[in-house]
Design an enzyme around this catalytic site. Structure first.
Site, mmCIF file in Angstrom:
data_model
loop_
_atom_site.group_PDB
_atom_site.id
_atom_site.type_symbol
_atom_site.label_atom_id
_atom_site.label_comp_id
_atom_site.label_asym_id
_atom_site.label_seq_id
_atom_site.Cartn_x
_atom_site.Cartn_y
_atom_site.Cartn_z
ATOM 1 N N SER A 10 0.834 -1.199 0.000
ATOM 2 C CA SER A 10 0.000 0.000 0.000
ATOM 3 C C SER A 10 0.871 1.252 0.000
ATOM 4 C CB SER A 10 -0.915 0.016 1.228
ATOM 5 O OG SER A 10 -1.841 -1.055 1.186
ATOM 6 N N GLU A 33 1.585 -5.998 -5.320
ATOM 7 C CA GLU A 33 2.684 -6.446 -6.198
ATOM 8 C C GLU A 33 3.936 -5.583 -6.071
ATOM 9 O OE1 GLU A 33 3.495 -7.560 -10.927
ATOM 10 O OE2 GLU A 33 1.518 -6.870 -10.265
ATOM 11 N N LYS A 62 0.808 -12.648 -12.154
ATOM 12 C CA LYS A 62 -0.005 -12.942 -13.326
ATOM 13 C C LYS A 62 -0.787 -14.199 -13.015
ATOM 14 C CE LYS A 62 -0.604 -10.320 -16.661
ATOM 15 N NZ LYS A 62 -1.314 -9.413 -15.776
#
Length: 425
Positions: free
Chosen positions: A217, A233, A249
């Site tokens: 975040s 990510e 992915k």
């Protein structure tokens, strides 16, 4: 320049600390705080007391700013101290030249941060000129501020407007046709949801930190607007010469602790596994352009991990930067992130510009911090709100391969947006 660290007498939560620091900044007429929460620099939170971010529009300059770091003596392992907080928007490298409502990039130098370490202790850390005294009064004032944090300021948002599903279907089908024609192997195709927003974006971020617990975040704000990111990510982590990327992915919905069967189904999905392997190979090639020969490896492939509302497949690629390579060259070789563009990347960028009806803005860029003592860490700017003059925008998307089904791809967008739309209420 030297590093000063002082342990604080407080056990405040990150979200309450953000509320207190927001009030402090307004009272002192300072720029708003900037914040990284979740898993950053082996810490649970790194919060700039105030961060004045300047827009940057030139791509070379945007990559160069985080390399301008002073030498710091007496560095303590684990400390961050400060550095360049900022973001690189996807707009920087959009071949169409489109731009969103926020600047394509922004950076701001910060010499004081609060850091919540992995053990739950708060630290005040400052980068000081060698002859400056320790700011003992400032430490005491901060402990008083954090001792009785206020409730977060109010905010409100209406429901987000979405494009018609059929519009997204058409774009996905056009992408599949390009893949079938041999133009590329995969591309990330996105949609943009928009709505109205009123109130304090920092309070929205604090509430999201509390409810979503995203690993990467980030919050940044300025006169130009706000970026409120709940990304899961990691784009890049560079500590010394060692660099790491963890592309995501592959996605399936996650509703509760009893749906582990969906995690297993994701790992067994031919389409999702193919997506991840292709992008992992792309990231490996990107890092190979700036890493020492033979140093790039994939220590973790196709790991299933939870994120807000979904399961994800992720892999890890790491390497050792070649002698003389700096962060500007690292960014030039790897940005924008491969997981949100496609393979081959150049053709994917062009196809995205052809097919997506609007620019992406900050979305699918990167957000983070470059510290002179802790290195560089950037997330991939997904699950990210962009707030500007009473409006809020959220980008969502997914990787398209030859096996993609238009309806399934639209549902993946909705699975990803659902936790954030619930946060907006």
């Amino acid at each position: 320049m030297r590093l000063m660290c002082r342990k604080l007498r407080t056990d405040v939560t990150p979200e309450r600390a953000l509320a207190a620091l927001g009030v402090r900044a307004r009272a002192l007429r300072l720029a708003p705080p900037a914040a990284l929460c979740g898993d950053w620099f082996s810490s649970r939170a790194v919060i700039a007391l105030s961060a004045s971010l300047t827009p940057v529009r030139d791509v070379a300059e945007a990559f160069a700013v985080p390399t301008r770091l002073p030498r710091v003596r007496d560095a303590v392992p684990g400390a961050v101290g400060g550095g360049w907080f900022g973001y690189l928007g996807y707009d920087l490298t959009d071949p169409s030249g489109r731009s969103g409502s926020l600047p394509p990039a922004a950076w701001g130098w910060v010499d004081r941060v609060l850091r919540l370490d992995a053990d739950g202790s708060w630290w005040f850390e400052a980068l000081l000129p060698d002859d400056d005294p320790d700011p003992a009064d400032e430490v005491s004032e901060l402990e008083t501020t954090l001792a009785d944090p206020p409730e977060t300021a109010p905010w409100s948002s209406g429901p987000l407007s979405r494009p018609l599903p059929s519009e997204h279907y058409d774009v996905v089908k056009a992408c599949v046709h390009a893949i079938e024609a041999g133009e590329l192997f995969q591309a990330n195709i996105c949609a943009r949801f928009t709505g109205e927003f009123d109130g304090d974006p920092l309070s929205l971020f604090a509430e999201g930190v509390h409810r979503l617990r995203a690993r990467r975040s980030a919050f940044l704000a300025g006169d130009w607007g706000s970026v409120v990111s709940f990304s899961p990510e990691l784009f890049l982590a560079r500590h010394g010469q060692r660099v790491r990327s963890t592309p995501i992915k592959g996605t399936l919905p996650r509703r509760n602790a009893s749906d582990e069967h969906l995690a297993r189904r994701l790992r067994e999905s031919t389409k999702d596994v193919a997506e991840n392997v292709m992008i992992t190979d792309l990231v490996r090639n990107d890092l190979g352009r700036v890493c020492a020969t033979g140093s790039v490896r994939v220590p973790e492939l196709l790991k299933v991990r939870p994120a807000p509302g979904v399961w994800h497949l992720e892999s890890t690629v790491e390497g050792l930067l070649a002698e003389g390579i700096d962060d500007a060259e690292l960014l030039a070789a790897t940005f924008p992130p491969g997981s949100v563009t496609g393979a081959p990347k150049i053709r994917a960028l062009d196809l995205i510009a052809e097919l997506e009806p609007t620019g992406r803005g900050v979305y699918t860029g990167a957000i983070g911090l470059a510290s002179p003592i802790a290195g560089l860490e950037l997330n991939v700017a997904i699950r990210t709100f962009e707030i500007h003059e009473g409006t809020i925008a959220l980008g969502v998307g997914g990787g398209i391969t030859a096996d993609s089904d238009s309806e399934a791809e639209w549902q993946e967008c909705l699975h990803k947006s659902a936790p954030l739309e619930r946060l907006l209420g």
